[in-house]
Motif scaffolding. Structure first.
Motif, short mmCIF file in Angstrom:
data_model
loop_
_atom_site.label_atom_id
_atom_site.label_comp_id
_atom_site.label_asym_id
_atom_site.label_seq_id
_atom_site.Cartn_x
_atom_site.Cartn_y
_atom_site.Cartn_z
N GLY A 183 47.34 36.16 29.62
CA GLY A 183 46.48 35.11 29.81
C GLY A 183 45.00 35.01 28.96
O GLY A 183 44.59 34.15 28.74
N THR A 184 44.71 36.51 28.84
CA THR A 184 43.48 36.55 28.11
C THR A 184 43.86 36.48 26.63
O THR A 184 42.85 35.47 25.99
N VAL A 185 44.82 36.73 26.02
CA VAL A 185 45.13 36.21 24.58
C VAL A 185 45.40 34.89 24.46
O VAL A 185 44.77 34.16 23.71
N ILE A 186 46.12 34.32 25.38
CA ILE A 186 46.59 32.84 25.22
C ILE A 186 45.39 31.98 25.55
O ILE A 186 44.99 31.00 24.88
N GLY A 231 39.04 38.44 15.45
CA GLY A 231 39.27 40.03 15.49
C GLY A 231 39.40 40.20 16.98
O GLY A 231 40.25 41.28 16.98
N LEU A 232 38.77 39.70 17.83
CA LEU A 232 39.05 39.88 19.26
C LEU A 232 40.31 39.68 20.00
O LEU A 232 40.86 40.44 20.44
N ILE A 233 41.01 38.42 19.38
CA ILE A 233 42.33 38.34 19.80
C ILE A 233 43.28 39.17 19.40
O ILE A 233 44.18 39.62 20.28
N TYR A 234 43.08 39.60 18.04
CA TYR A 234 44.07 40.57 17.49
C TYR A 234 43.89 41.97 18.31
O TYR A 234 44.74 42.86 18.24
N LEU A 251 53.02 42.71 18.75
CA LEU A 251 52.29 42.84 17.58
C LEU A 251 52.41 41.85 16.44
O LEU A 251 52.06 41.91 15.25
N GLY A 252 53.66 41.20 16.90
CA GLY A 252 54.14 40.19 15.71
C GLY A 252 53.28 39.08 15.44
O GLY A 252 53.28 38.27 14.28
N ILE A 253 52.13 39.01 16.42
CA ILE A 253 51.26 37.98 16.28
C ILE A 253 50.26 37.91 14.96
O ILE A 253 49.72 37.30 14.60
N TRP A 290 51.53 29.34 17.00
CA TRP A 290 52.38 30.39 16.69
C TRP A 290 52.07 31.75 17.19
O TRP A 290 53.03 32.80 17.40
N SER A 291 50.79 31.99 17.53
CA SER A 291 50.65 33.58 18.15
C SER A 291 51.30 33.32 19.78
O SER A 291 51.75 34.28 20.24
#
Length: 302
Positions: A183-186, A231-234, A251-253, A290-291
């Motif tokens: 949920g943090t990444v999305i 950068g924080l997202i990745y 890690l495909g994102i 896409w991510s």
């Protein structure tokens, strides 16, 4: 192209309606549902397609409710005086629009209530009800928290951890702490869309007293944050994978890095050129979509 009564040259009616309907933006309603469902499959190998269909329908209708009602609320404050693709501007019928919005919300909550009744568990209805209440506080009176610059944390919570947990619960009737890393990444990619949507309307926001984060920071400093946000997202994704909280396929994102670079360069170079950056939020939508799809696929294949 045509002109309004102020002599402003406008796009064609078809282009205005396309901008008003914001079809690409509905990925923000779809992604947390797919994310939570994928997490349920990865953890417990549970999948109820009927529940997913109802929840997706409800989520899309809730976003219709939010978008349409927000256009009406913005009309009431006068902040959308130059928003020519506003549904209120195009239809001149704010009451009808508000009725349509409330109808969509009623149908959405009916879908959720059906799931809760079928599962003999009202938790999902409570979770979605909380999300709807928070969504209302963003623009709805008397709260209008978006005018205080609080739209981003509301967006992050509703379309991130809360939305993921709700979708997971709809499949499993259980809780999971792993809704937090996913949920943090999305949630961050969704919040990035909202943040980018402020850049081209700074003048109107200032005039109406809306203190969005971009207004508070200033366009130049706000644009300078975009590379760090990306950068924080990745970076968090890499950390979560390293901790074993997300599968390594997540890690495909990293293949979406060109979109993050394009978004960063666009806003860094043209943060004060409203015509050039008005589509920046749609670049953020592509990054989000896409991510998110890659994360969902990584969970299904894990």
């Amino acid at each position: 192209m045509n002109q309004n009564h102020d002599g402003v040259t406008l796009p064609s009616p078809q282009e205005l309606w396309r901008a008003a309907l914001k079809i690409p933006m509905y990925s923000v309603a779809i992604m947390p549902i797919l994310g939570g469902t994928s997490l349920a499959w990865q953890q417990q190998r549970l999948f109820a397609p009927g529940v997913l269909s109802l929840l997706l329908t409800a989520s899309i209708l809730i976003l219709v409710w939010m978008n349409v009602s927000n256009d009406v609320f913005d009309h009431e404050t006068g902040i959308d005086v130059h928003k020519y693709h506003s549904l209120v501007y195009l239809t001149k019928k704010p009451r009808l629009l508000l009725g349509i919005a409330h109808g969509c919300l009623a149908i959405a909550l009916g879908c959720i209530a059906w799931i809760s009744w079928w599962q003999r568990d009202g938790t999902l209805l409570l979770l979605i009800g909380l999300a709807c209440f928070l969504g209302y506080t963003y623009q709805g009176p008397p709260f209008r928290l978006g005018y205080l610059g609080l739209g981003e944390p509301i967006c992050f919570f509703c379309f991130g951890p809360l939305g993921i947990q709700a979708a997971y619960y709809s499949q499993t009737q259980a809780w999971t702490w792993q809704s937090l890393p996913l949920g943090t990444v999305i949630g961050l990619t969704t919040t990035l869309i909202l943040f980018c949507s402020h850049f081209h309307q700074v003048d109107d926001d200032l005039a109406a007293g809306k203190r969005s984060p971009v207004v508070r920071l200033g366009s130049r400093r706000a644009a300078a944050l975009i590379p760090y946000a990306c950068g924080l997202i990745y970076g968090l994704t890499v950390v979560f994978v390293g901790m074993g909280w997300l599968p390594w396929l997540s890690l495909g994102i990293l293949v979406t890095l060109p979109l993050a670079y394009r978004l960063s360069q666009l806003l860094l170079s043209s943060y004060d050129q409203y015509a050039r950056i008005s589509h920046s939020k749609f670049v953020a939508v592509q990054l989000h979509f896409w991510s998110g799809m890659i994360l969902c696929l990584s969970l299904v294949l894990a």
